[in-house]
Design a protein around this motif. Sequence first.
Motif, PDB file in Angstrom:
ATOM      1  N   GLY A  12      -9.642  65.681 -12.461  1.00 29.76           N
ATOM      2  CA  GLY A  12      -9.567  65.598 -10.866  1.00 29.76           C
ATOM      3  C   GLY A  12     -10.641  64.508 -10.491  1.00 29.76           C
ATOM      4  N   GLY A  13     -10.331  63.391 -11.185  1.00 31.25           N
ATOM      5  CA  GLY A  13     -10.915  62.224 -10.712  1.00 31.25           C
ATOM      6  C   GLY A  13     -12.381  62.141 -11.601  1.00 31.25           C
ATOM      7  N   CYS A  14     -13.486  61.882 -10.940  1.00 35.49           N
ATOM      8  CA  CYS A  14     -14.514  61.732 -11.776  1.00 35.49           C
ATOM      9  C   CYS A  14     -15.038  63.094 -12.192  1.00 35.49           C
ATOM     10  CB  CYS A  14     -15.750  61.151 -10.874  1.00 35.49           C
ATOM     11  SG  CYS A  14     -17.431  61.144 -11.529  1.00 35.49           S
ATOM     12  N   PHE A  15     -15.280  63.386 -13.309  1.00 33.29           N
ATOM     13  CA  PHE A  15     -15.751  64.548 -13.882  1.00 33.29           C
ATOM     14  C   PHE A  15     -17.151  65.012 -13.500  1.00 33.29           C
ATOM     15  CE2 PHE A  15     -16.262  62.219 -18.450  1.00 33.29           C
ATOM     16  CZ  PHE A  15     -17.274  61.847 -17.839  1.00 33.29           C
ATOM     17  N   TRP A  16     -17.907  64.183 -13.029  1.00 34.58           N
ATOM     18  CA  TRP A  16     -19.233  64.492 -12.291  1.00 34.58           C
ATOM     19  C   TRP A  16     -18.775  65.652 -11.161  1.00 34.58           C
ATOM     20  CZ3 TRP A  16     -22.048  59.505 -11.562  1.00 34.58           C
ATOM     21  CH2 TRP A  16     -22.501  58.803 -12.917  1.00 34.58           C
ATOM     22  N   CYS A  17     -17.759  65.331 -10.418  1.00 33.15           N
ATOM     23  CA  CYS A  17     -17.624  66.044  -9.352  1.00 33.15           C
ATOM     24  C   CYS A  17     -16.778  67.263  -9.520  1.00 33.15           C
ATOM     25  CB  CYS A  17     -16.917  65.136  -8.132  1.00 33.15           C
ATOM     26  SG  CYS A  17     -18.018  63.880  -7.600  1.00 33.15           S
ATOM     27  N   MET A  18     -16.291  67.460 -10.783  1.00 39.12           N
ATOM     28  CA  MET A  18     -15.457  68.518 -11.205  1.00 39.12           C
ATOM     29  C   MET A  18     -16.168  69.752 -11.652  1.00 39.12           C
ATOM     30  SD  MET A  18     -12.534  67.960  -9.784  1.00 39.12           S
ATOM     31  CE  MET A  18     -11.564  69.217 -10.590  1.00 39.12           C
ATOM     32  N   VAL A  19     -17.305  69.473 -12.048  1.00 32.87           N
ATOM     33  CA  VAL A  19     -18.192  70.648 -12.722  1.00 32.87           C
ATOM     34  C   VAL A  19     -18.832  71.537 -11.788  1.00 32.87           C
ATOM     35  CG1 VAL A  19     -20.304  71.011 -14.323  1.00 32.87           C
ATOM     36  CG2 VAL A  19     -18.854  68.980 -14.513  1.00 32.87           C
ATOM     37  N   LYS A  20     -19.297  71.469 -10.842  1.00 30.91           N
ATOM     38  CA  LYS A  20     -20.132  72.295  -9.957  1.00 30.91           C
ATOM     39  C   LYS A  20     -19.171  73.190  -9.182  1.00 30.91           C
ATOM     40  CE  LYS A  20     -23.272  72.456  -6.046  1.00 30.91           C
ATOM     41  NZ  LYS A  20     -24.223  71.276  -5.138  1.00 30.91           N
ATOM     42  N   PRO A  21     -17.930  73.051  -9.006  1.00 25.11           N
ATOM     43  CA  PRO A  21     -16.888  73.904  -8.226  1.00 25.11           C
ATOM     44  C   PRO A  21     -16.737  75.192  -8.952  1.00 25.11           C
ATOM     45  CG  PRO A  21     -16.455  71.803  -7.790  1.00 25.11           C
ATOM     46  CD  PRO A  21     -17.514  71.532  -8.840  1.00 25.11           C
ATOM     47  N   PHE A  22     -16.771  74.996 -10.250  1.00 24.65           N
ATOM     48  CA  PHE A  22     -16.371  75.889 -11.163  1.00 24.65           C
ATOM     49  C   PHE A  22     -17.763  76.623 -11.965  1.00 24.65           C
ATOM     50  CE2 PHE A  22     -12.819  72.987 -11.385  1.00 24.65           C
ATOM     51  CZ  PHE A  22     -11.876  73.701 -10.967  1.00 24.65           C
ATOM     52  N   ASP A  23     -18.541  75.871 -11.841  1.00 30.11           N
ATOM     53  CA  ASP A  23     -19.896  76.107 -12.804  1.00 30.11           C
ATOM     54  C   ASP A  23     -20.532  77.414 -12.249  1.00 30.11           C
ATOM     55  OD1 ASP A  23     -21.420  75.681 -14.820  1.00 30.11           O
ATOM     56  OD2 ASP A  23     -22.920  74.601 -13.610  1.00 30.11           O
ATOM     57  N   GLN A  24     -20.413  77.713 -11.044  1.00 30.21           N
ATOM     58  CA  GLN A  24     -21.360  78.808 -10.353  1.00 30.21           C
ATOM     59  C   GLN A  24     -20.415  80.060 -10.395  1.00 30.21           C
ATOM     60  OE1 GLN A  24     -22.813  76.661  -7.071  1.00 30.21           O
ATOM     61  NE2 GLN A  24     -24.031  75.085  -8.230  1.00 30.21           N
ATOM     62  N   TRP A  25     -19.163  80.480 -10.807  1.00 28.67           N
ATOM     63  CA  TRP A  25     -18.385  81.490 -10.575  1.00 28.67           C
ATOM     64  C   TRP A  25     -18.939  82.442 -11.909  1.00 28.67           C
ATOM     65  CZ3 TRP A  25     -15.596  83.273  -6.547  1.00 28.67           C
ATOM     66  CH2 TRP A  25     -15.242  82.238  -5.590  1.00 28.67           C
ATOM     67  N   ASP A  26     -18.975  83.796 -11.529  1.00 27.46           N
ATOM     68  CA  ASP A  26     -19.137  84.985 -12.434  1.00 27.46           C
ATOM     69  C   ASP A  26     -18.047  84.754 -13.386  1.00 27.46           C
ATOM     70  OD1 ASP A  26     -21.625  85.745 -11.620  1.00 27.46           O
ATOM     71  OD2 ASP A  26     -20.596  87.507 -10.521  1.00 27.46           O
ATOM     72  N   GLY A  27     -18.021  84.879 -14.656  1.00 31.32           N
ATOM     73  CA  GLY A  27     -17.200  84.874 -15.686  1.00 31.32           C
ATOM     74  C   GLY A  27     -16.645  83.486 -16.302  1.00 31.32           C
ATOM     75  N   VAL A  28     -17.278  82.347 -15.744  1.00 27.81           N
ATOM     76  CA  VAL A  28     -17.320  80.991 -16.087  1.00 27.81           C
ATOM     77  C   VAL A  28     -18.509  80.662 -17.141  1.00 27.81           C
ATOM     78  CG1 VAL A  28     -17.376  78.672 -15.773  1.00 27.81           C
ATOM     79  CG2 VAL A  28     -15.976  80.073 -14.320  1.00 27.81           C
ATOM     80  N   TYR A  29     -18.481  80.456 -18.391  1.00 26.65           N
ATOM     81  CA  TYR A  29     -19.531  80.362 -19.471  1.00 26.65           C
ATOM     82  C   TYR A  29     -19.793  78.899 -19.541  1.00 26.65           C
ATOM     83  CZ  TYR A  29     -19.052  85.287 -19.475  1.00 26.65           C
ATOM     84  OH  TYR A  29     -19.120  86.653 -19.115  1.00 26.65           O
ATOM     85  N   ALA A  30     -18.681  78.076 -19.517  1.00 28.60           N
ATOM     86  CA  ALA A  30     -19.083  76.636 -19.697  1.00 28.60           C
ATOM     87  C   ALA A  30     -18.150  75.691 -19.014  1.00 28.60           C
ATOM     88  CB  ALA A  30     -19.084  76.300 -21.284  1.00 28.60           C
ATOM     89  N   VAL A  31     -18.456  74.696 -18.379  1.00 31.94           N
ATOM     90  CA  VAL A  31     -17.648  73.841 -17.945  1.00 31.94           C
ATOM     91  C   VAL A  31     -18.376  72.347 -18.660  1.00 31.94           C
ATOM     92  CG1 VAL A  31     -17.116  72.683 -15.810  1.00 31.94           C
ATOM     93  CG2 VAL A  31     -17.548  74.940 -15.770  1.00 31.94           C
ATOM     94  N   VAL A  32     -17.333  71.814 -19.190  1.00 32.66           N
ATOM     95  CA  VAL A  32     -17.615  70.573 -20.223  1.00 32.66           C
ATOM     96  C   VAL A  32     -16.891  69.518 -19.561  1.00 32.66           C
ATOM     97  CG1 VAL A  32     -17.780  69.656 -22.333  1.00 32.66           C
ATOM     98  CG2 VAL A  32     -18.226  72.116 -22.031  1.00 32.66           C
ATOM     99  N   SER A  33     -17.657  68.107 -19.366  1.00 39.60           N
ATOM    100  CA  SER A  33     -17.237  67.112 -18.817  1.00 39.60           C
ATOM    101  C   SER A  33     -16.735  66.291 -20.324  1.00 39.60           C
ATOM    102  CB  SER A  33     -18.080  66.192 -18.115  1.00 39.60           C
ATOM    103  OG  SER A  33     -18.619  66.762 -16.957  1.00 39.60           O
ATOM    104  N   GLY A  34     -15.514  65.802 -19.980  1.00 40.13           N
ATOM    105  CA  GLY A  34     -14.796  64.953 -21.238  1.00 40.13           C
ATOM    106  C   GLY A  34     -13.680  64.285 -21.067  1.00 40.13           C
ATOM    107  N   TYR A  35     -13.000  64.129 -22.182  1.00 44.24           N
ATOM    108  CA  TYR A  35     -11.671  63.069 -21.915  1.00 44.24           C
ATOM    109  C   TYR A  35     -10.464  63.753 -22.752  1.00 44.24           C
ATOM    110  CZ  TYR A  35     -15.955  60.407 -21.787  1.00 44.24           C
ATOM    111  OH  TYR A  35     -17.150  59.935 -21.457  1.00 44.24           O
TER     112      TYR A  35
END
Length: 175
Positions: A12-35
């Motif tokens: 979704g573009g820069c991965f920095w901006c794609m972590v937070k929207p998912f990171d704070q939900w119950d049931g999400v255990y990891a959000v890893v930036s990568g390629y």
Amino acid sequence: MSELLEKATFAGGCFWCMVKPFDQWDGVYAVVSGYTGGEIENPTYELVKTGESGHFEAVEITYDPKIISYDKILELYWPQIDPTDDGGQFHDRGPQYRTAIFYHNKQQKQKSESSKQQLSHSGKFKQPIVTEILPASPFYPAEEFHQDFYKKEKEAYDIDRNKSGRDEFIEQNWK
């Protein structure tokens, strides 16, 4: 935590901006930036940012489908992006910043295609939805500096996010 965790992978573009929207939900255990999506094994940020490696900047989400569904994760994904821009996202330009959903199984493929079709027919956007739906390929975590950037480098993250135009687009098109 269920032993049957699943993965969801999104560009979704820069991965920095794609972590937070998912990171704070119950049931999400990891959000890893990568390629992902390129042919070169173990790419570096320096290589990917050239736009010549074929990789997308992406996030790989590990989640428990008994707590948060893939449908809900898709609902969270779409409003983070401009799905009509095939040249990158906001101020980040180039093929490495295109949008894509990388499916890990037939069910994810079907749900992704269905959600894209619903968005296409919703009338929300006049231009075509260009977000690709692709089979998941090897995912390479980005360097540690890029992981949880919004937490570790809050000031730099806020500055970059504010100048990107992402929040203005979201406010105008998704709220």
